[in-house]
Design a protein around this motif. Structure first.
Motif, short mmCIF file in Angstrom:
data_model
loop_
_atom_site.label_atom_id
_atom_site.label_comp_id
_atom_site.label_asym_id
_atom_site.label_seq_id
_atom_site.Cartn_x
_atom_site.Cartn_y
_atom_site.Cartn_z
N SER A 1 6.75 -25.64 109.85
CA SER A 1 6.62 -26.63 108.77
C SER A 1 6.72 -28.04 109.35
CB SER A 1 7.74 -26.36 107.74
OG SER A 1 8.20 -27.53 107.14
N ARG B 1 7.46 -32.23 108.36
CA ARG B 1 8.07 -33.10 107.35
C ARG B 1 6.99 -33.93 106.68
NH1 ARG B 1 11.90 -36.85 110.05
NH2 ARG B 1 11.87 -38.48 108.47
N ARG B 2 6.97 -33.96 105.38
CA ARG B 2 5.99 -34.79 104.67
C ARG B 2 6.76 -35.77 103.80
NH1 ARG B 2 2.23 -33.22 107.37
NH2 ARG B 2 1.48 -31.07 107.30
N GLU B 3 6.69 -37.04 104.18
CA GLU B 3 7.36 -38.03 103.34
C GLU B 3 6.40 -39.16 103.10
OE1 GLU B 3 11.43 -39.18 104.22
OE2 GLU B 3 11.73 -37.15 105.01
N GLY C 1 5.60 -36.93 110.21
CA GLY C 1 6.99 -36.53 109.92
C GLY C 1 7.63 -35.68 111.00
N ASP D 1 9.67 -29.50 111.24
CA ASP D 1 11.02 -29.28 110.67
C ASP D 1 11.24 -27.84 110.22
OD1 ASP D 1 9.63 -29.03 108.31
OD2 ASP D 1 10.91 -30.41 107.16
N SER E 1 11.75 -24.85 105.57
CA SER E 1 11.43 -26.22 105.97
C SER E 1 12.71 -27.06 105.87
CB SER E 1 10.33 -26.79 105.10
OG SER E 1 10.64 -26.57 103.75
N SER E 2 12.63 -28.28 106.31
CA SER E 2 13.81 -29.17 106.38
C SER E 2 14.88 -28.58 107.29
CB SER E 2 14.43 -29.44 105.00
OG SER E 2 13.45 -29.82 104.08
N GLN E 3 14.40 -27.87 108.33
CA GLN E 3 15.29 -27.29 109.35
C GLN E 3 16.32 -26.32 108.76
OE1 GLN E 3 15.93 -28.73 112.88
NE2 GLN E 3 14.93 -30.70 112.76
#
Ligand SMILES: Nc1nc2c(ncn2[C@@H]2O[C@H](COP(=O)(O)OP(=O)(O)OP(=O)(O)O)[C@@H](O)[C@H]2O)c(=O)[nH]1
Ligand SMILES: [Mg+2]
Length: 330
Positions: free
Chosen positions: A22, A24-26, A32, A35, A75-77
């Protein structure tokens, strides 16, 4: 209820969770970065001895036992949760073998002794794990590993200091019932005892010993006749065997002695080599002359006891001898 002292089971440890891929989408961040979190490790299969278990009965209905799988990474680790270990409780005195090869693995001979018999699969790595200075956006991740799978044979061998040995009806259970607080079934027909039973004998002075009463043996038991030799294994851990013979059988009793010794020999040298005392039971049924004759006949033999579980004749002498035996073997 059948006494179950051997059981085969298949155990499968949990799978490891897959790693996640995954990025990171910000909103205001263009790249990103990776993650994807790692998965969770699979649960182990653990065997544990417990004094609260007395037979392998409950495992009979659980031929396949699995541990929990690890969860996949997010996602987000986010790391996946570990799979739940499966603990199999077995009676103290259970021996573990690999079924196919008969390889001996472990003797669970103490309360709470544990052994990890199948390890859970490794966790997979998420793509965040593979990030490096040269690869800032890896798309690589790994899957979780499979848990180990083993076919096991569990064999229960009772842990007793002294084993009672003899033909059906010899008076084994009667002796156990007057020696200990155990309440075995006693009756005047052969094969009253269908499963081994333990009793704790209080020897006084803070000393005690554990006695195992096993079903009666008949000729060719070592080859599986009668209740067979399956119970002889329970005597393999005893240091001392008490060979009980019904004194009212006279000469026939002596031939039974020879027969049982033959069965022991055939079962394996280990049992035959154990220290064995002769206990002539039911002497209350003998006339004074018959008793005197028996005493005379056995005079030259070492460690012979004449007892009655009904009148309690000779029990103190036997108990004292057992106390001495235990002291000298401490
Ligand atoms: N008179 C008398 N009878 C006894 C004595 N000991 C045992 N008996 C009787 O002998 C029979 C068999 O006794 P058990 O203790 O059940 O014999 P066992 O060796 O455990 O027999 P299995 O379990 O069938 O192998 C019963 O009817 C008992 O009451 C004794 O010292 N005196
Ligand atoms: Mg019995």
């Amino acid at each position: 209820m059948r006494f179950l002292d051997e059981v085969k089971i298949r155990v499968i440890a949990g799978k490891g969770g897959n790693g996640c891929m995954s990025f990171r989408r910000e909103k205001f961040i263009a790249f990103g970065g990776p993650d994807g979190g790692n998965g969770g490790k699979g649960g182990d299969i653990i065997l544990e001895a417990s004094t609260e278990r007395h037979t392998l009965m409950d495992l009979r209905y659980r031929s396949i036992i699995k541990a929990g799988s690890g969860q996949h990474g997010g996602s987000s680790q986010l790391t996946g949760a570990q799979g739940v270990d499966e603990i199999i409780y077995v009676p103290v005195g259970t021996l573990i073998y690999i079924d196919e090869t008969d390889e001996f693995i472990v003797d669970l001979n103490e309360h709470q002794k544990r052994f990890v018999i199948a390890k859970g699969g490794q966790a997979g790595f998420g793509n965040a794990h593979f990030k490096s200075s040269t690869n800032r956006a890896p798309r690589k991740f790994t899957k979780g590993g499979l848990g180990e799978e083993v076919h096991l044979r569990l064999e229960l061998r009772l842990l007793a200091d002294v084993g009672l040995l003899g033909c059906p009806n010899a008076g084994k259970s009667s002796l156990l019932s007057v020696f200990s607080s155990a309440k075995p079934k006693i009756a005047d027909y052969p094969f009253t005892t269908l499963k081994p039973q333990l009793g704790v004998v209080d020897l006084g002075e803070m000393q005690s010993l554990v006695v195992a009463d096993i079903p009666g043996l008949i000729e060719h038991a070592a080859e599986g006749v009668g209740l067979g030799n399956q119970f002889l294994r329970h005597l393999s851990r005893c240091g001392l065997l008490l060979h009980l013979i019904d004194s009212t059988e006279g000469v026939e009793g002596l031939s039974n002695k020879i027969m049982i010794e033959k069965e022991l020999k055939e079962y394996g040298s280990d049992l035959y080599q154990k220290e064995r005392w002769l206990v002539l039971t039911k002497v209350d049924l003998l006339s004074a002359e018959e008793k005197a004759l028996l005493v005379k006949e056995t005079q030259s033999m070492k460690n012979v006891f004449l007892i009655s579980s009904i009148t309690r004749d000779g029990l103190t002498t036997l108990k004292n001898a057992l106390r001495q035996y235990m002291c000298s073997n401490d």
